[in-house]
Design a protein around this motif. Structure first.
Motif, PDB file in Angstrom:
ATOM      1  N   LEU A  15       0.832  -1.206   0.000  1.00 15.29           N
ATOM      2  CA  LEU A  15       0.000   0.000   0.000  1.00 15.29           C
ATOM      3  C   LEU A  15       0.868   1.259   0.000  1.00 15.29           C
ATOM      4  CD1 LEU A  15      -2.934   0.921   0.068  1.00 15.29           C
ATOM      5  CD2 LEU A  15      -2.779   0.976   2.549  1.00 15.29           C
ATOM      6  N   ALA A  16       1.966   1.253   0.735  1.00 10.40           N
ATOM      7  CA  ALA A  16       2.886   2.389   0.746  1.00 10.40           C
ATOM      8  C   ALA A  16       3.527   2.576  -0.628  1.00 10.40           C
ATOM      9  CB  ALA A  16       3.958   2.191   1.816  1.00 10.40           C
ATOM     10  N   ILE A  17       3.917   1.492  -1.270  1.00  8.51           N
ATOM     11  CA  ILE A  17       4.504   1.579  -2.613  1.00  8.51           C
ATOM     12  C   ILE A  17       3.474   2.114  -3.602  1.00  8.51           C
ATOM     13  CG2 ILE A  17       5.411   0.194  -4.539  1.00  8.51           C
ATOM     14  CD1 ILE A  17       6.749  -1.607  -2.403  1.00  8.51           C
ATOM     15  N   LEU A  18       2.248   1.653  -3.500  1.00  2.19           N
ATOM     16  CA  LEU A  18       1.180   2.143  -4.367  1.00  2.19           C
ATOM     17  C   LEU A  18       0.936   3.633  -4.128  1.00  2.19           C
ATOM     18  CD1 LEU A  18      -1.047   1.507  -6.416  1.00  2.19           C
ATOM     19  CD2 LEU A  18      -2.542   1.035  -4.472  1.00  2.19           C
ATOM     20  N   GLY A  19       0.956   4.069  -2.884  1.00  2.00           N
ATOM     21  CA  GLY A  19       0.773   5.485  -2.560  1.00  2.00           C
ATOM     22  C   GLY A  19       1.874   6.352  -3.148  1.00  2.00           C
ATOM     23  N   ILE A  20       3.091   5.874  -3.067  1.00  4.48           N
ATOM     24  CA  ILE A  20       4.220   6.618  -3.647  1.00  4.48           C
ATOM     25  C   ILE A  20       4.069   6.706  -5.163  1.00  4.48           C
ATOM     26  CG2 ILE A  20       6.709   6.529  -4.067  1.00  4.48           C
ATOM     27  CD1 ILE A  20       6.976   5.340  -1.212  1.00  4.48           C
ATOM     28  N   GLY A  21       3.654   5.614  -5.784  1.00  2.67           N
ATOM     29  CA  GLY A  21       3.458   5.613  -7.238  1.00  2.67           C
ATOM     30  C   GLY A  21       2.358   6.577  -7.662  1.00  2.67           C
ATOM     31  N   VAL A  22       1.242   6.585  -6.934  1.00  5.27           N
ATOM     32  CA  VAL A  22       0.138   7.491  -7.265  1.00  5.27           C
ATOM     33  C   VAL A  22       0.556   8.944  -7.061  1.00  5.27           C
ATOM     34  CG1 VAL A  22      -2.170   8.222  -6.528  1.00  5.27           C
ATOM     35  CG2 VAL A  22      -1.678   5.803  -6.868  1.00  5.27           C
ATOM     36  N   ALA A  23       1.263   9.221  -5.983  1.00  8.10           N
ATOM     37  CA  ALA A  23       1.719  10.588  -5.731  1.00  8.10           C
ATOM     38  C   ALA A  23       2.691  11.046  -6.822  1.00  8.10           C
ATOM     39  CB  ALA A  23       2.380  10.675  -4.361  1.00  8.10           C
ATOM     40  N   PHE A  27       1.954  14.102  -9.510  1.00  6.94           N
ATOM     41  CA  PHE A  27       2.876  15.229  -9.642  1.00  6.94           C
ATOM     42  C   PHE A  27       3.309  15.411 -11.098  1.00  6.94           C
ATOM     43  CE2 PHE A  27       7.236  16.882  -9.810  1.00  6.94           C
ATOM     44  CZ  PHE A  27       7.014  18.131  -9.278  1.00  6.94           C
ATOM     45  N   GLN A  28       3.584  14.309 -11.790  1.00  8.51           N
ATOM     46  CA  GLN A  28       3.976  14.394 -13.199  1.00  8.51           C
ATOM     47  C   GLN A  28       2.835  14.962 -14.044  1.00  8.51           C
ATOM     48  OE1 GLN A  28       6.964  13.922 -14.528  1.00  8.51           O
ATOM     49  NE2 GLN A  28       7.786  13.451 -12.510  1.00  8.51           N
ATOM     50  N   MET A  29       1.604  14.568 -13.742  1.00  5.42           N
ATOM     51  CA  MET A  29       0.452  15.106 -14.474  1.00  5.42           C
ATOM     52  C   MET A  29       0.306  16.600 -14.213  1.00  5.42           C
ATOM     53  SD  MET A  29      -2.346  12.051 -14.047  1.00  5.42           S
ATOM     54  CE  MET A  29      -3.679  13.121 -14.506  1.00  5.42           C
ATOM     55  N   TRP A  30       0.467  17.018 -12.968  1.00 10.34           N
ATOM     56  CA  TRP A  30       0.374  18.442 -12.627  1.00 10.34           C
ATOM     57  C   TRP A  30       1.458  19.234 -13.351  1.00 10.34           C
ATOM     58  CZ3 TRP A  30       4.116  21.406 -10.159  1.00 10.34           C
ATOM     59  CH2 TRP A  30       3.726  22.706  -9.896  1.00 10.34           C
ATOM     60  N   LYS A  31       2.671  18.686 -13.371  1.00  8.01           N
ATOM     61  CA  LYS A  31       3.788  19.356 -14.018  1.00  8.01           C
ATOM     62  C   LYS A  31       3.532  19.500 -15.527  1.00  8.01           C
ATOM     63  CE  LYS A  31       8.414  18.067 -14.613  1.00  8.01           C
ATOM     64  NZ  LYS A  31       9.614  17.395 -14.139  1.00  8.01           N
ATOM     65  N   TYR A  32       3.010  18.457 -16.160  1.00  9.11           N
ATOM     66  CA  TYR A  32       2.705  18.496 -17.588  1.00  9.11           C
ATOM     67  C   TYR A  32       1.620  19.541 -17.875  1.00  9.11           C
ATOM     68  CZ  TYR A  32       0.850  17.132 -22.118  1.00  9.11           C
ATOM     69  OH  TYR A  32       0.412  17.154 -23.411  1.00  9.11           O
TER      70      TYR A  32
END
Length: 90
Positions: A15-23, A27-32
């Protein structure tokens, strides 16, 4: 009992790994999207400056527009630097 604790710990790690991936993805979507918005603003600024230059050229090339631009009461005259600022309210 140990297998249940190991299963819970394993699920929390996943779940922590999934949370890091989603975050990271968000962030990449926001940056784009921010880059695209900045490009749009820059393009709109160029188009606005071109429109202002074209209008300025038309005023100074047309004798009728030039005389209308320069005539009138000085009290109501708008300074040239204010005319070139989009959004300036008289």
């Amino acid at each position: 009992m140990k297998s249940l604790i190991a299963f819970v710990i394993e699920q929390k790690i996943l779940l922590a790994i999934l949370g890091i991936g989603v975050a990271s993805l968000s962030f990449q979507m926001w940056k784009y999207q921010d880059e695209q918005y900045q490009k749009l603003l820059a393009n709109q600024k160029v188009l606005c400056e071109k429109s202002l230059k074209d209008a300025d050229d038309l005023i100074f090339k047309s004798p009728a527009l030039y005389s209308a631009f320069n005539s009138g009461n000085a009290r109501y005259a708008v300074p040239k630097d204010k005319i070139q600022q989009p959004g300036y309210l008289l």
